[in-house]
Scaffold this motif. Structure first.
Motif, PDB file in Angstrom:
ATOM      1  N   GLN A 176       5.633   5.557   9.036  1.00  0.00           N
ATOM      2  CA  GLN A 176       7.606   5.905   8.371  1.00  0.00           C
ATOM      3  C   GLN A 176       7.273   6.311   6.777  1.00  0.00           C
ATOM      4  N   GLY A 177       9.049   6.735   6.957  1.00  0.00           N
ATOM      5  CA  GLY A 177       8.615   6.520   5.569  1.00  0.00           C
ATOM      6  C   GLY A 177       9.811   8.247   5.392  1.00  0.00           C
ATOM      7  N   ASN A 178       9.296   8.903   6.360  1.00  0.00           N
ATOM      8  CA  ASN A 178       9.779  10.403   5.880  1.00  0.00           C
ATOM      9  C   ASN A 178      11.296  10.202   6.376  1.00  0.00           C
ATOM     10  N   LEU A 179      12.145  10.025   5.974  1.00  0.00           N
ATOM     11  CA  LEU A 179      13.580   9.899   6.221  1.00  0.00           C
ATOM     12  C   LEU A 179      14.096  10.365   6.013  1.00  0.00           C
ATOM     13  N   ILE A 180      15.255  10.569   6.877  1.00  0.00           N
ATOM     14  CA  ILE A 180      16.595  11.777   6.869  1.00  0.00           C
ATOM     15  C   ILE A 180      17.487  10.440   6.529  1.00  0.00           C
ATOM     16  N   PHE A 181      18.489  10.632   5.796  1.00  0.00           N
ATOM     17  CA  PHE A 181      19.622   9.671   5.389  1.00  0.00           C
ATOM     18  C   PHE A 181      21.293  10.091   5.896  1.00  0.00           C
ATOM     19  N   GLY A 182      22.419   9.594   6.267  1.00  0.00           N
ATOM     20  CA  GLY A 182      23.323  10.321   6.264  1.00  0.00           C
ATOM     21  C   GLY A 182      23.872  10.238   4.970  1.00  0.00           C
ATOM     22  N   LYS A 183      25.145  10.490   4.586  1.00  0.00           N
ATOM     23  CA  LYS A 183      25.389  10.562   3.754  1.00  0.00           C
ATOM     24  C   LYS A 183      26.213   9.190   2.813  1.00  0.00           C
ATOM     25  N   GLY A 184      26.270   8.418   4.175  1.00  0.00           N
ATOM     26  CA  GLY A 184      26.720   6.612   3.576  1.00  0.00           C
ATOM     27  C   GLY A 184      28.414   6.776   3.457  1.00  0.00           C
ATOM     28  N   THR A 185      28.224   4.883   4.426  1.00  0.00           N
ATOM     29  CA  THR A 185      29.958   5.019   4.982  1.00  0.00           C
ATOM     30  C   THR A 185      30.532   4.218   3.620  1.00  0.00           C
ATOM     31  N   LYS A 186      31.095   4.205   2.313  1.00  0.00           N
ATOM     32  CA  LYS A 186      31.511   3.647   1.380  1.00  0.00           C
ATOM     33  C   LYS A 186      32.748   2.469   2.616  1.00  0.00           C
ATOM     34  N   LEU A 187      32.450   1.540   2.183  1.00  0.00           N
ATOM     35  CA  LEU A 187      33.601   0.563   3.285  1.00  0.00           C
ATOM     36  C   LEU A 187      33.943  -1.090   1.640  1.00  0.00           C
ATOM     37  N   ASP A 232       0.632  -1.202   0.127  1.00  0.00           N
ATOM     38  CA  ASP A 232      -0.051   0.372   0.456  1.00  0.00           C
ATOM     39  C   ASP A 232       0.978   1.430   0.318  1.00  0.00           C
ATOM     40  N   ASN A 233       2.037   1.231   0.806  1.00  0.00           N
ATOM     41  CA  ASN A 233       2.600   2.216   0.838  1.00  0.00           C
ATOM     42  C   ASN A 233       3.559   2.511  -0.501  1.00  0.00           C
ATOM     43  N   LEU A 234       3.896   3.733  -0.952  1.00  0.00           N
ATOM     44  CA  LEU A 234       5.047   3.930  -1.826  1.00  0.00           C
ATOM     45  C   LEU A 234       5.483   5.632  -1.814  1.00  0.00           C
ATOM     46  N   TYR A 235       6.680   5.408  -1.382  1.00  0.00           N
ATOM     47  CA  TYR A 235       7.722   6.458  -1.726  1.00  0.00           C
ATOM     48  C   TYR A 235       8.840   6.268  -2.941  1.00  0.00           C
ATOM     49  N   TRP A 236       8.548   8.597  -2.413  1.00  0.00           N
ATOM     50  CA  TRP A 236       9.921   8.694  -3.773  1.00  0.00           C
ATOM     51  C   TRP A 236      11.200   9.865  -3.036  1.00  0.00           C
ATOM     52  N   TYR A 237      12.706   9.505  -3.221  1.00  0.00           N
ATOM     53  CA  TYR A 237      13.638   9.531  -2.683  1.00  0.00           C
ATOM     54  C   TYR A 237      14.470  10.111  -3.934  1.00  0.00           C
ATOM     55  N   ARG A 238      14.970  11.063  -4.137  1.00  0.00           N
ATOM     56  CA  ARG A 238      16.456  11.294  -4.630  1.00  0.00           C
ATOM     57  C   ARG A 238      17.576  11.839  -3.989  1.00  0.00           C
ATOM     58  N   ARG A 239      18.527  11.825  -4.674  1.00  0.00           N
ATOM     59  CA  ARG A 239      19.832  12.355  -3.967  1.00  0.00           C
ATOM     60  C   ARG A 239      20.362  12.773  -5.032  1.00  0.00           C
ATOM     61  N   VAL A 240      20.567  14.476  -4.934  1.00  0.00           N
ATOM     62  CA  VAL A 240      21.696  14.876  -5.975  1.00  0.00           C
ATOM     63  C   VAL A 240      23.051  14.746  -5.147  1.00  0.00           C
ATOM     64  N   MET A 241      23.526  14.847  -6.546  1.00  0.00           N
ATOM     65  CA  MET A 241      25.260  14.871  -6.448  1.00  0.00           C
ATOM     66  C   MET A 241      26.319  15.287  -5.380  1.00  0.00           C
ATOM     67  N   GLY A 242      26.222  14.434  -4.936  1.00  0.00           N
ATOM     68  CA  GLY A 242      27.683  14.594  -3.119  1.00  0.00           C
ATOM     69  C   GLY A 242      26.848  15.166  -2.324  1.00  0.00           C
ATOM     70  N   LYS A 243      24.580  15.009  -2.320  1.00  0.00           N
ATOM     71  CA  LYS A 243      23.970  15.150  -1.320  1.00  0.00           C
ATOM     72  C   LYS A 243      23.866  13.652  -0.466  1.00  0.00           C
ATOM     73  N   GLU A 244      22.566  14.063   0.585  1.00  0.00           N
ATOM     74  CA  GLU A 244      22.268  13.424   1.259  1.00  0.00           C
ATOM     75  C   GLU A 244      20.913  12.227   0.332  1.00  0.00           C
ATOM     76  N   ILE A 245      20.489  11.079  -0.073  1.00  0.00           N
ATOM     77  CA  ILE A 245      19.530  11.149   0.209  1.00  0.00           C
ATOM     78  C   ILE A 245      18.531  11.843   0.455  1.00  0.00           C
ATOM     79  N   LYS A 246      17.158  12.346  -0.140  1.00  0.00           N
ATOM     80  CA  LYS A 246      15.918  12.859   0.379  1.00  0.00           C
ATOM     81  C   LYS A 246      14.678  12.407   0.198  1.00  0.00           C
ATOM     82  N   PHE A 247      13.912  12.279   0.769  1.00  0.00           N
ATOM     83  CA  PHE A 247      12.260  12.006   1.124  1.00  0.00           C
ATOM     84  C   PHE A 247      11.582  13.395   0.273  1.00  0.00           C
TER      85      PHE A 247
END
Lengths: 115, 114
Positions: free
Chosen positions: B99-110, A30-45
């Motif tokens: 759930q789902g409104n997530l704040i991500f870290g930048k990631g750790t490349k291992l 039922d749940n569907l989410y969109w996120y994006r990652r712009v170059m060099g930045k974090e993944i954003k909801f």
């Protein structure tokens, strides 16, 4: 069982053009989410659908972005007109219901390049 | 500003060694996730941590959560090459809600080397 699928995997367009990204969630989710990652930045909801309804669209950057999920199955994310800063990887994810302990299943993403 | 900070961002380790990835977050949350991503692939859910003191283990990976310190750790034991990937932590912004409104870290490349 098929996972979350996204189409296309890559898209290269010129500034000012329109692009539509598609996400097919896992069947029955039922749940569907969109996120994006712009170059060099974090993944954003970006936003969250529950079936066909927008539950949370607080992350949508501006009105050039339009997400739909007609019928509560697949979803599209349209960018019109695209700008250079829209380049990045767009991820879709899905989850089944409202279980507190639920995992989100992600697609492989669409790499969007706006030139 | 809501932030999730991971460190290190890059980690090169030898096979057989142990190491820990840290995830600090600045907001109250009741859900913390760890994901793994291989190049060009989707994010794979590793752990969902829901409460203070939660500890989960899967193979050579163990994740823990300290909500008072707003800190989660991902510990790698006796690393093997197959663990090479990028690891993300994410905090759910909707405390007590959907759930789902997530704040991500930048990631750790291992990178695990022989």
């Amino acid at each position: 069982e098929a996972g979350v699928t996204q189409f296309p995997s890559h898209s290269v367009i010129e500034k000012g053009q329109t692009v539509t990204l598609r996400c097919d969630p896992i069947s029955g989710h039922d749940n569907l989410y969109w996120y994006r990652r712009v170059m060099g930045k974090e993944i954003k909801f970006l936003l969250h659908f529950v079936k066909e309804s927008k539950q949370d669209e607080s992350g949508m950057p501006n009105n050039r972005f339009l997400a739909e999920r007609t019928g509560g199955t697949y979803s599209t994310l349209k960018v019109q007109p695209a700008e250079l800063e829209d380049s990045g990887v767009y991820f879709c994810a899905s989850s089944q219901g409202n279980d507190y302990n639920e995992k989100l299943f992600f697609g492989s993403g669409t790499q969007l390049s706006v030139l | 500003e809501l932030k999730v900070e991971q460190n290190p961002l890059f980690l090169s380790m030898q096979e057989g060694k142990n190491y820990t990835i840290y995830c600090n977050y600045s907001t109250t949350s009741d859900r913390l996730y760890w994901y793994r991503q291989d190049p060009g692939k989707s994010l794979e859910s590793l752990f969902v941590l829901l409460s203070n003191g939660a500890v989960k283990q899967e193979g050579r990976l163990m994740a823990s959560l300290d909500t008072k310190a707003r800190l989660s750790t991902l510990h790698i034991t006796a690393a093997v090459h197959d663990l090479s990937a990028t690891y993300f932590c994410a905090v759910d912004l909707n405390y007590g809600g959907s759930q789902g409104n997530l704040i991500f870290g930048k990631g750790t490349k291992l990178s695990v080397k022989p």
